[in-house]
Write an enzyme that holds these catalytic residues in place. Structure first.
Site: not given
Ligand code: PLP
Length: 402
Positions: A118, A195, A198, A221, A359
């Site tokens: 992401h 990270d 998900q 999430k 993203c």
């Molecule tokens: N990393 C992953 C794999 C994501 O799917 C997302 C959001 O969709 C993020 C990071 C960013 O999360 P946040 O917008 O809650 O900071």
């Protein structure tokens, strides 16, 4: 299959006059009544700032807040509660590590990320690259959307300091073999940040068994409120890292000449935290625990398999991301149809799916598509949601091919 929709008041609402079919949980999950009630109850009955009042209300608010730190520690099986740092989200947590751990790096040091990250796990490292002159190495992925572990091993050099990778991909759904990847990184003397944005609401996570150095995710999430993120870090690293932001709550002693910092976790929690929403996240953790991560994973796996099977019957539809191990996320394109057009027509039928680059622009480039449609499941989805999706896609195709 148990129907959990009754726990989520939003499903009493309609969208464009149709029952809401919400298939965008990877973006954010809907909130159960218990979370909404807990946030509202906090404001009605407990609201005060934490860690700084000597009066009863503030002490109660502090206890409620710190209890959630302990619950998060239990969720991740972290060794100590001070290894849990509250941030505003996954993005903030990764930026914290990039900037703070980044202070310990020098020009020429290397960080490994992957093609499926992401933007939140790409751009903070690019900022660091531009500030510090570090190098980024990118792990390639296979055509079915799995990490190429042979190429991964080739990314290491004596200058590799950190690997930062997704536990599960928000586009492909791939569950990465992080245990194996962590042990390869450690054999190369590199730290690992996972990270988990998900993963945390779909899979059980045990940071001690994984032996990762950092693990980050977002409460929103995982059925919790927005504006709350979690950074787990091993004590050893969090202690070595300098503060990321300065301000109230993170200090021990301040004079105009010199400031000393509070011990963990306060050192990384400058300013007033998102108290009510952290407390609300505690209710989400209870909710997850009551259902059980194993049940959640099974529920979503049934949906994943059924939806995959049914989607593949649609002429011209291609799934992007066919790894053998997936969370309930399916990205796809349909020949001759722009995802945005299809998403708009589905929306008119009350069906919420995400369309776009999610993203993850480098991943779109890897698969040579400008955008995909994505459906992603939460605990409240049912087989009937999938039937509505399939009927909705057929209706969309009929409309567009008229
Ligand atoms: N990393 C992953 C794999 C994501 O799917 C997302 C959001 O969709 C993020 C990071 C960013 O999360 P946040 O917008 O809650 O900071």
């Amino acid at each position: 299959m148990h129907n959990y929709k009754g726990d989520f008041p939003i499903f009493k609402k309609t969208s464009h006059g149709k029952p809401l079919v919400y298939l965008d949980s990877s973006n954010t999950t809907q909130k159960p009544q218990c979370v909404i009630d807990t946030v509202s109850q906090f404001y009605r009955e407990e609201n005060a700032n934490i860690h700084r009042g000597i009066y009863e209300l503030s002490e109660r608010a502090t206890i409620s807040f710190e209890t959630v730190r302990q619950k998060t520690q239990a969720l991740l099986n972290a060794k100590y509660p001070h290894e849990i740092i509250f941030t505003s989200g996954t993005t903030a947590a990764i930026n914290l590590v990039a900037q703070s751990y980044g202070e310990l790096l020098s020009a020429g040091d290397e960080i490994i990320i992957s093609t499926m990250e992401h933007h939140s796990n790409i751009v903070p490292w690019q900022l660091l690259r531009d500030q510090k002159g570090i190098q980024l190495r990118i792990i390639p992925i296979s055509d079915n959307g799995e990490m190429d572990l042979i190429e991964y091993e080739k990314c290491f050099s004596p200058r590799t300091k950190l690997v930062s990778i997704a536990h599960a991909s928000n586009v492909l759904g791939t569950i990465n073999p992080i245990r194996e990847m962590i042990s390869i990184a450690h054999a190369n003397k590199a730290l690992v940040l996972i990270d988990g944005a998900q993963a945390c609401s779909h899979l059980s996570v045990n940071v001690q068994a994984l032996d990762c150095d950092f693990y980050v995710f977002s409460a929103h999430k995982a059925y919790g409120p927005t504006g709350v993120g979690i950074l787990y870090g091993k004590t050893e690293w969090l202690e070595k890292m300098p503060p990321y932001q300065g301000g109230g709550a993170m200090i021990e002693q301040v004079t105009f000449d010199k400031t000393t910092y509070a011990p963990l976790p306060a050192k990384f929690e400058a300013g007033t935290s998102n108290i009510a929403n952290v407390v609300g996240f505690g209710a989400a953790l209870d909710y997850l625990q009551t259902i059980g991560m194993e049940t959640i994973h099974q529920h979503e796996t049934v949906l994943l398999h059924d939806a995959t099977k049914q989607l593949l019957t649609i002429p011209g539809l291609k799934i992007i991301g066919t790894a053998s191990s997936k969370i309930g996320v399916i990205s796809f394109v349909i020949e001759g149809i722009h995802p945005h057009d299809a998403g708009t027509i589905l929306d008119r039928q009350g069906i919420a799916v995400r369309v776009g680059h999610h993203c993850a622009m480098p991943l779109m480039q890897r698969f040579n598509v400008p955008a995909t449609m994505r459906v992603s499941f939460g605990i409240y989805n049912t087989m009937s949601d999938i039937d509505s999706l399939i009927t909705g896609i057929h209706a969309t195709l009929n409309f567009m091919c008229q």
